[in-house]
Design an enzyme around this catalytic site. Sequence first.
Site, PDB file in Angstrom:
ATOM      1  CB  CYS A 110      17.795  28.195  38.129  1.00  0.00           C
ATOM      2  SG  CYS A 110      17.291  26.902  36.989  1.00  0.00           S
ATOM      3  CG  HIS A 127      20.313  24.927  34.714  1.00  0.00           C
ATOM      4  ND1 HIS A 127      21.140  23.816  34.802  1.00  0.00           N
ATOM      5  CD2 HIS A 127      19.051  24.481  34.974  1.00  0.00           C
ATOM      6  CE1 HIS A 127      20.405  22.755  35.112  1.00  0.00           C
ATOM      7  NE2 HIS A 127      19.135  23.127  35.211  1.00  0.00           N
ATOM      8  CG  HIS A 129      17.659  20.516  31.410  1.00  0.00           C
ATOM      9  ND1 HIS A 129      16.331  20.277  31.682  1.00  0.00           N
ATOM     10  CD2 HIS A 129      18.163  21.117  32.520  1.00  0.00           C
ATOM     11  CE1 HIS A 129      16.036  20.730  32.895  1.00  0.00           C
ATOM     12  NE2 HIS A 129      17.132  21.241  33.420  1.00  0.00           N
ATOM     13  CD  GLU A 156      44.184  24.479  20.251  1.00  0.00           C
ATOM     14  OE1 GLU A 156      44.405  25.700  20.149  1.00  0.00           O
ATOM     15  OE2 GLU A 156      45.059  23.639  20.556  1.00  0.00           O
ATOM     16  CG  HIS A 212      19.453  18.337  36.439  1.00  0.00           C
ATOM     17  ND1 HIS A 212      18.785  18.619  37.608  1.00  0.00           N
ATOM     18  CD2 HIS A 212      19.207  19.397  35.626  1.00  0.00           C
ATOM     19  CE1 HIS A 212      18.147  19.772  37.497  1.00  0.00           C
ATOM     20  NE2 HIS A 212      18.401  20.274  36.293  1.00  0.00           N
TER      21      HIS A 212
END
Length: 254
Positions: A110, A127, A129, A156, A212
Amino acid sequence: MAEATNQVAVANGHENEDNNDHLIQSSDPQHPANLIPEMCRKFYTWGWVTGTGGGTSIRHGDHIFIAPSGVQKELIQPENMFVMQFPTPKYPPSERKYIRKPKNLKPSDCTPLFLTAFERGAGCCIHTHSQWAVLVTLLVEREYGKEGYFEISNIEQIKGIPKGKGKGMHNYHDTLRIPIIENTPFEEDLTEGLERAINANPDTYAVLVRRHGIYVWGDTPAKAKTQCESLDWLFQLAVEMHKLGLPWDINKTK
């Protein structure tokens, strides 16, 4: 479990005498080397980083701390952190300025995506999943096509998401729009799509990746975490609303 822990908590490399280990040694729980493992443990219990997926990175001054790739995130320790100089080139990978590398661990796939967020002033990028994130990308594709956004209003929890740098937070009646990019066979290849999505939506703090997961960033680790929590809550709600035939964005129906 002990064997698995040892897999993650391996000894550090010593390319120089101390491998800059002082960068990850701190008794402060808010220090990135301590905070990233703690965040990853929480994310694991929430189903965000199952099976070694996902990742977290924090920018701390002119240093970037990144969790390693391909390891069980709930077992990460401070000594497993990669540290980079910031700014640093995204490409080629060989030009990235690592100032600390733990032995036998792989830099996060990443990394260039995290760098994309940091280049825009983020202090932390997450990140995940998350299954809910994946599901809403599929629902959007089915209902609106591949060019569709995730859009929701009059809920809200959208008040937990910023409108943009210096623009305050979303209001209850606003429509929250999250862009969606297509997945790629290799994580690093998502970078171009992420950059395009951010350039087209400069106020966004998140980008979904179809089939993903999601990338979420914030000015601080706390803001990135709470924004990620708010978004995941909204994604789960959206899936349940869809089951009941309820519209996500009331503003579109007016």
